[in-house]
Design an enzyme around this catalytic site. Structure first.
Site, PDB file in Angstrom:
ATOM      1  N   CYS A  78     -37.698  36.867  19.570  1.00 19.82           N
ATOM      2  CA  CYS A  78     -38.558  35.819  20.379  1.00 19.82           C
ATOM      3  C   CYS A  78     -40.118  36.048  20.466  1.00 19.82           C
ATOM      4  O   CYS A  78     -40.321  36.977  21.205  1.00 19.82           O
ATOM      5  CB  CYS A  78     -37.717  35.539  21.565  1.00 19.82           C
ATOM      6  N   CYS A  83     -41.425  35.209  23.950  1.00 17.63           N
ATOM      7  CA  CYS A  83     -41.279  36.168  24.937  1.00 17.63           C
ATOM      8  C   CYS A  83     -41.927  37.308  24.756  1.00 17.63           C
ATOM      9  O   CYS A  83     -42.263  37.861  25.929  1.00 17.63           O
ATOM     10  CB  CYS A  83     -39.627  36.526  24.991  1.00 17.63           C
ATOM     11  N   ASP A  84     -41.976  37.886  23.752  1.00 14.71           N
ATOM     12  CA  ASP A  84     -42.426  39.305  23.749  1.00 14.71           C
ATOM     13  C   ASP A  84     -43.632  39.692  22.675  1.00 14.71           C
ATOM     14  O   ASP A  84     -44.236  40.507  22.729  1.00 14.71           O
ATOM     15  CB  ASP A  84     -41.185  40.162  22.826  1.00 14.71           C
TER      16      ASP A  84
HETATM   17  C1  LIG Z   1     -33.887  39.798  23.695  1.00 17.05           C
HETATM   18  C2  LIG Z   1     -34.354  38.743  24.087  1.00 17.05           C
HETATM   19  C3  LIG Z   1     -35.421  38.579  25.066  1.00 17.05           C
HETATM   20  C4  LIG Z   1     -35.708  37.403  25.722  1.00 17.05           C
HETATM   21  N1  LIG Z   1     -36.870  37.425  26.478  1.00 17.05           N
HETATM   22  C5  LIG Z   1     -37.277  36.481  27.065  1.00 17.05           C
HETATM   23  C6  LIG Z   1     -38.335  36.191  28.026  1.00 17.05           C
HETATM   24  O1  LIG Z   1     -38.892  37.295  28.256  1.00 17.05           O
HETATM   25  N2  LIG Z   1     -38.693  35.087  28.817  1.00 17.05           N
HETATM   26  C7  LIG Z   1     -37.791  34.135  28.397  1.00 17.05           C
HETATM   27  O2  LIG Z   1     -38.176  32.906  29.072  1.00 17.05           O
HETATM   28  N3  LIG Z   1     -36.863  34.011  27.579  1.00 17.05           N
HETATM   29  C8  LIG Z   1     -36.475  35.011  27.073  1.00 17.05           C
HETATM   30  N4  LIG Z   1     -35.366  35.098  26.109  1.00 17.05           N
HETATM   31  C9  LIG Z   1     -34.695  33.769  25.909  1.00 17.05           C
HETATM   32  C10 LIG Z   1     -33.899  33.542  27.041  1.00 17.05           C
HETATM   33  O3  LIG Z   1     -32.892  34.856  27.254  1.00 17.05           O
HETATM   34  C11 LIG Z   1     -32.890  32.343  26.716  1.00 17.05           C
HETATM   35  O4  LIG Z   1     -33.628  31.262  26.592  1.00 17.05           O
HETATM   36  C12 LIG Z   1     -31.884  32.167  27.854  1.00 17.05           C
HETATM   37  O5  LIG Z   1     -31.216  33.264  28.119  1.00 17.05           O
HETATM   38  C13 LIG Z   1     -31.041  31.057  27.527  1.00 17.05           C
HETATM   39  O6  LIG Z   1     -30.130  30.921  28.714  1.00 17.05           O
HETATM   40  P1  LIG Z   1     -28.654  30.086  28.341  1.00 17.05           P
HETATM   41  O7  LIG Z   1     -28.130  30.072  29.888  1.00 17.05           O
HETATM   42  O8  LIG Z   1     -28.681  28.912  27.612  1.00 17.05           O
HETATM   43  O9  LIG Z   1     -27.634  30.861  27.482  1.00 17.05           O
HETATM   44  P2  LIG Z   1     -27.684  32.674  27.629  1.00 17.05           P
HETATM   45  O10 LIG Z   1     -28.485  33.485  28.193  1.00 17.05           O
HETATM   46  O11 LIG Z   1     -27.396  32.859  26.110  1.00 17.05           O
HETATM   47  O12 LIG Z   1     -26.077  32.565  28.137  1.00 17.05           O
HETATM   48  C14 LIG Z   1     -25.115  32.182  27.521  1.00 17.05           C
HETATM   49  C15 LIG Z   1     -23.610  32.491  28.388  1.00 17.05           C
HETATM   50  O13 LIG Z   1     -22.585  31.921  27.896  1.00 17.05           O
HETATM   51  C16 LIG Z   1     -21.434  32.710  27.782  1.00 17.05           C
HETATM   52  N5  LIG Z   1     -20.824  32.351  26.743  1.00 17.05           N
HETATM   53  C17 LIG Z   1     -20.703  31.918  25.429  1.00 17.05           C
HETATM   54  N6  LIG Z   1     -19.723  31.640  24.694  1.00 17.05           N
HETATM   55  C18 LIG Z   1     -18.726  31.547  25.874  1.00 17.05           C
HETATM   56  C19 LIG Z   1     -17.506  31.139  25.669  1.00 17.05           C
HETATM   57  N7  LIG Z   1     -16.694  30.866  24.578  1.00 17.05           N
HETATM   58  N8  LIG Z   1     -16.589  31.539  26.772  1.00 17.05           N
HETATM   59  C20 LIG Z   1     -17.329  31.761  27.974  1.00 17.05           C
HETATM   60  N9  LIG Z   1     -18.542  32.113  28.291  1.00 17.05           N
HETATM   61  C21 LIG Z   1     -19.135  31.826  26.937  1.00 17.05           C
HETATM   62  C22 LIG Z   1     -22.202  34.286  27.641  1.00 17.05           C
HETATM   63  O14 LIG Z   1     -21.259  35.186  28.067  1.00 17.05           O
HETATM   64  C23 LIG Z   1     -23.362  33.967  28.485  1.00 17.05           C
HETATM   65  O15 LIG Z   1     -22.790  34.326  29.645  1.00 17.05           O
HETATM   66  C24 LIG Z   1     -35.002  36.283  25.487  1.00 17.05           C
HETATM   67  C25 LIG Z   1     -33.766  36.472  24.842  1.00 17.05           C
HETATM   68  C26 LIG Z   1     -33.647  37.316  24.159  1.00 17.05           C
HETATM   69  C27 LIG Z   1     -32.351  37.583  23.347  1.00 17.05           C
END
Ligand SMILES: Cc1cc2nc3c(=O)[nH]c(=O)nc-3n(C[C@H](O)[C@H](O)[C@H](O)COP(=O)(O)OP(=O)(O)OC[C@H]3O[C@@H](n4cnc5c(N)ncnc54)[C@H](O)[C@@H]3O)c2cc1C
Length: 317
Positions: A132, A135-136
Site C-alpha cells: 500500500c 499507507c507506507d
Molecule cells: C500491511 C498493511 C498496512 C496498511 N496500512 C494502512 C495504513 O497505514 N492506513 C490505512 O488507512 N490503511 C492501511 N492499510 C489498509 C487497511 O488495512 C484496509 O483498508 C482495511 O483494513 C480494510 O478494512 P476492512 O474492515 O474492509 O477489512 P480487513 O481489515 O481486511 O478485515 C477483514 C476481516 O474479515 C474477516 N474475514 C474474512 N473472510 C471471512 C470469513 N469467510 N469468515 C469470517 N471472517 C472473515 C477477517 O478475519 C478480518 O477480520 C494497510 C493494509 C495492509 C495490508
C-alpha cells in the site's frame, strides 16, 4: 436468531459493530481467521484521524473492538463457510458454531493483497515490504524503492511513490506491461522511475538494517541480480474475500461486491457490504470505517422498516 450478524472484524466490521451496539441492536460479530483485520499486520498507522502521534495497527484495532464490546457487541471466533440468502431469516454457516440465523447481515470481509510468495516477503510485511503506497510511502522519504507489478495499480503506485523516494524501480517478470497506455506513459515520463523488466522476483534480500533490495532473475541472461532498495512494494492486485458467498451476492468481474451507489445495499435487501470487500478504489482504514458506519445505519433503517420478528421483548434485556 440475531438482528444483525457482522462478518469480519477489520475497521469496517468493528465500526459497524459500534454503531449497531449503540443503537441497541446487540450485533453478533464473527471474527474470522484474522481478528482485527489487515491493520494487525502492520506497525505504525499515521493517517487514521485522531492519533496525532500515530498508533500501532494492532492497538487501533484493539481499541475499536473494546469500544464495540463496551456497548454490547458480542464476538465469536469462527470462519463463515457458507451463507443462504435465499430465505429469511438469513442462514450463515460458521466453522465450529454451526448455522446461525439473522434478519440482516453486514459483510465486511475485506480484500487480501496478493503477494509474490517468495522468501523474505511475509516476514517483512510492515518492515520494508508493503502492498500500500498510500499507507507506507511516507516512511520511505529519500530512499530507494522497488515496485513489483505490471498493471495499472503498479504504475500508479510507482508514480505516487516518486513523491517520496529518491528512485523507484519497476520490476515485472515480462517485457510487456498489462497496464493501460496512459498509465504506462505517465510512469515512463517520470524521470525518477527506472525499469527492470523481464525479471522474475526471487527473494526479498535482507541486510543488517532491514530490506536491502529484491533479488531477481534476468529472464534474458538467466543471471541473478540484486535490485537495491530500502522498500519493496508488491502491487500485483487484491483478492476480495467473497468466495463463501457462493455467487448469491452480485459482484463485479473481480469478485468485489457491488453496492447501490452511495449506500451499502447489495442486491439482496437486508444484506449490506462495507469496507475493502466492496471498494476497488480507496482501500483505506478510514474509508472502510466510514462505510462500516453507513452499513450499520442502513441495517438499522432496514430493521425499522421490515422487521419480520418482534424484537420488543429482547430489546430491554
Ligand atoms: C500491511 C498493511 C498496512 C496498511 N496500512 C494502512 C495504513 O497505514 N492506513 C490505512 O488507512 N490503511 C492501511 N492499510 C489498509 C487497511 O488495512 C484496509 O483498508 C482495511 O483494513 C480494510 O478494512 P476492512 O474492515 O474492509 O477489512 P480487513 O481489515 O481486511 O478485515 C477483514 C476481516 O474479515 C474477516 N474475514 C474474512 N473472510 C471471512 C470469513 N469467510 N469468515 C469470517 N471472517 C472473515 C477477517 O478475519 C478480518 O477480520 C494497510 C493494509 C495492509 C495490508
Amino acid at each position: 436468531m440475531y438482528k444483525t450478524i457482522v462478518i469480519g472484524t477489520g475497521p469496517a466490521g468493528l465500526t459497524a459493530a459500534i454503531y449497531l451496539a449503540r443503537a441497541n441492536l446487540s450485533p453478533l460479530v464473527i471474527e474470522g481467521l484474522q481478528p482485527g483485520g489487515q491493520l494487525t499486520t502492520t506497525t505504525e498507522v499515521e493517517n487514521f484521524p485522531g492519533f496525532p502521534d500515530g498508533i500501532l495497527g494492532p492497538d487501533l484495532m484493539d481499541n475499536m473492538r473494546k469500544q464495540a464490546e463496551r456497548f454490547g457487541a458480542q464476538f465469536k471466533n469462527g470462519w463463515v463457510e457458507a451463507v443462504d440468502f435465499s430465505q429469511r431469516p438469513f442462514k450463515i454457516t460458521v466453522d465450529g458454531l454451526g448455522v446461525l440465523e439473522a434478519e440482516t447481515v453486514i459483510i465486511s470481509t475485506g480484500a487480501s493483497a496478493r503477494y509474490l510468495g517468495i522468501p523474505g516477503e511475509q516476514d517483512n510485511v510492515g518492515r520494508g515490504v508493503s502492498t500500500c503506497a498510500t499507507c507506507d510511502g511516507f516512511f520511505f522519504r529519500g530512499k530507494k524503492i522497488v515496485v513489483v507489478g505490471g498493471g495499472d495499480s503498479a504504475m500508479e503506485e510507482a508514480s505516487f511513490l516518486t513523491r517520496f523516494a529518491s528512485s523507484v524501480t519497476l520490476v515485472h517478470r515480462r517485457s510487456e506491461l498489462r497496464a493501460s497506455k496512459i498509465m504506462q506513459d505517465r510512469a515512463r515520463e517520470n524521470s525518477k522511475v527506472a525499469w527492470a523488466l523481464n525479471r522474475t522476483p526471487l527473494e526479498v534480500a535482507i541486510g543488517d538494517t532491514g530490506v536491502k533490495g529484491l533479488k531477481v532473475r534476468n529472464n534474458e541472461t538467466g543471471a541473478e541480480e540484486l535490485v537495491e532498495a530500502d522498500g519493496v512494494f508488491v502491487a500485483i492486485g487484491h483478492t476480495p474475500n467473497t468466495a463463501f458467498l457462493g455467487g448469491q451476492i452480485t459482484t463485479d468481474a473481480n469478485g468485489y461486491i457491488v453496492v447501490n451507489p452511495g449506500t451499502t445495499e447489495t442486491n439482496i435487501p437486508g444484506v449490506f457490504a462495507c469496507g475493502d470487500v466492496q471498494d476497488t478504489r480507496y482501500r483505506q482504514a478510514i474509508s472502510a470505517a466510514g462505510t462500516g458506519c453507513m452499513a450499520a445505519m442502513d441495517a438499522e433503517k432496514y430493521l425499522e422498516g421490515s422487521m419480520v420478528h418482534d424484537w420488543s421483548e429482547t430489546l430491554d434485556k
